[in-house]
Design a protein around this motif. Structure first.
Motif: not given
Lengths: 221, 285
Positions: A171, A174-175, A178, A198, A201, A204-205, A208-209
């Motif tokens: 995961x 994957x981030x 991106x 984008x 964001x 930030x994700x 957070x992850x």
């Protein structure tokens, strides 16, 4: 990224929290890399502000101006003894306003309709990376390393299965993929507000992850 | 502090079956290392625990303050237990199924918080704060209302017949929101698709964002909404005619009705589809 404690850090620095709040925040700091780094940055800001020397200018232009506009020397004396100080929240608020204003100006400039005046365009390859991206990268690298260690420990302690660890790593990949795609797009079109937001964001994700994955990896059953 | 051990060691697999009264204002915490946690609501103001566990495992029930905690342990550490709990519908629930328990809750009328690592989560009901988090498992929520927070790293999120503020996040899984009644929905996925079929309320805010997946949203015919679309290399398609405005390289918008609601649709390189309620599945079929 924000959590319930982020807004209390300045109060913490100013020693304005009561003892239970202070203890709770310190407990939170022990497990929150982001808040710890934010606090360290605030401390640096305060340290730099306190270290500023209130030196007189090498050449004082005021006497000449005062003479020309007819201001008395008493005013001059009052001006010399006046000193302005700011609290940490004021400094932070000012910095936020400054950053927001700068961002607003940049944003407005980037959205301006084309005008008839000649415009010099900067080749995309020369576009400088945005500073916050570099700083977020630095924080992210540190958090990724922390997560890697936490996953190892979680697996060693039997809290996480090898499959879970692989899925978390997948995961994260994957981030990262991106983020890399968004960056490549930004290189082509650096002024795109969509691509900028984008990328922000997605980063930030990622943070957070990382925080969430770290919490799960270190959670006691 | 009330603290008691319900089960004692026996020689084989063992079943525990016990009940005790609870009162309004209390809440229940369940911790399970692995196995299945099934919680069903019933009409009585008591909790019945039926648990299937190893012969050397102990079910622990404690009551500290207003929190009743149920967990299990063995001489070698945490135990894997299959629980079936009957609880009052009003009893707020917190379930930790880390790392590998699966959680299934039905009929609750209270706050629910569930966290697992490997196991899936299914909840029917829930009111107030409903928070479901998993790493590998899927999340299913049905018939809840309130402030809803759903998170799965690698699994899908399926929501049906839910009302309230909804936040759903996934890294690698799809997010499906059907029969939703809400003025505030935020769903984002990095690699998964997003589908929304529900209300678009006047003044509401709706945001659906994916990096690699498609975004499909239904808009009722009389909706008053301004739609903001952003994509880098994806497509946009609408089942009904729209007039684009403020078109830039990666963004455009259009207004339906008075446009008081705000609907943001973003996919970096996936397709973005708008349809009428009930049409999204038809198109995908």
């Amino acid at each position: 990224m924000n959590d319930q404690w982020t807004d209390r850090l300045s109060e913490y620095l100013d020693d304005e929290l009561d003892q239970p709040q202070r203890a709770a925040l310190e407990a939170h700091l022990a497990g929150c890399e982001v808040c710890t780094q934010t606090l360290a940055e605030l401390r640096r800001v305060v340290g730099r502000a306190q270290g500023l020397d209130d030196r007189p200018p090498a050449t004082d232009l005021w006497p000449g101006i005062a003479t020309r506009i007819g201001v008395s020397t008493d005013d001059l004396a009052r001006r010399r003894v006046r000193r302005i100080s700011f609290t940490v929240p004021q400094l932070i608020a000012a910095s936020i306003v400054l950053v927001a204003a700068s961002a607003g100006v940049v944003w407005m400039l980037s959205r301006q309709e084309p005008v008839s005046a000649p415009v010099t365009s900067v080749p995309s390859s020369q576009a400088r990376p945005v500073k916050w991206v570099a700083r977020a990268d630095s924080s992210g690298d540190h958090a990724v390393e922390e997560l890697r260690l936490a996953l190892q420990e979680g697996q060693r302690a039997g809290r996480l299965s090898p499959i879970t660890v692989r899925k978390i790593e997948h995961s994260l990949a994957v981030i990262d993929s991106a983020i890399a795609e968004a960056r490549r797009a930004l290189e082509v079109d650096p002024n795109s507000d969509y691509l900028n937001s984008h990328l922000a964001d997605t980063m930030r994700l990622k943070m957070q992850f990382l925080r969430e994955a770290n919490r799960i990896a270190t959670a006691q059953t | 502090m009330l603290y008691f051990l319900v089960a004692v060691a026996a020689l084989t697999q063992q079943d525990t079956d016990t009940s005790f009264a609870v009162r309004q204002g209390q809440r229940l915490e369940v911790n399970d290392f692995g196995g299945q946690v099934v919680i069903k609501a019933w009409r009585q103001n008591s909790i019945r625990i039926r648990a299937s566990h190893g012969s050397r495992d102990y079910i622990r029930v404690s009551n500290v303050g207003s929190t009743i905690s149920i967990g299990a342990s063995s001489r070698h550490g945490p135990a894997m237990v299959d629980y079936e709990l009957l609880v009052p519908a009003w009893l707020p629930l917190t379930v930790s199924g880390s790392p590998s328990a699966e959680v299934n809750i039905e009929g609750t009328d209270a706050e629910v918080s569930v966290e697992t690592v490997e196991g899936s989560i299914r909840v029917v009901g829930g009111k107030g704060n409903v928070s479901l988090h998993t790493v590998e498992g899927s999340v299913e929520l049905e018939g809840a209302s309130g402030h809803i927070e759903l998170n799965s790293v690698d699994g899908s999120i399926d929501v049906r017949d839910v009302s309230g503020e909804i936040t759903a996040e996934s890294v690698d899984g799809s997010i499906t929101l059907l029969d939703i009644e809400s003025a505030d929905v935020d769903a984002s996925s990095v690699d998964g698709s997003i589908e929304y079929d529900g209300t678009i309320k006047d003044g509401g805010r709706y945001r659906f964002q994916s990096h690699d997946g498609s975004v499909s949203v239904s808009v009722p015919e009389r909706a008053n909404v301004t739609v903001y679309v952003a994509t880098f290399s994806g497509d946009f398609d609408s089942c009904f005619p729209v007039t684009l405005k403020d078109k830039t390289k990666h963004r455009f918008s259009f207004t339906l009705g008075t446009g008081t609601a705000r609907l943001e649709l973003e996919s970096f390189d996936g397709s973005i589809n708008l349809c009428r309620p009930g049409q999204i599945h038809q198109r995908e079929d």
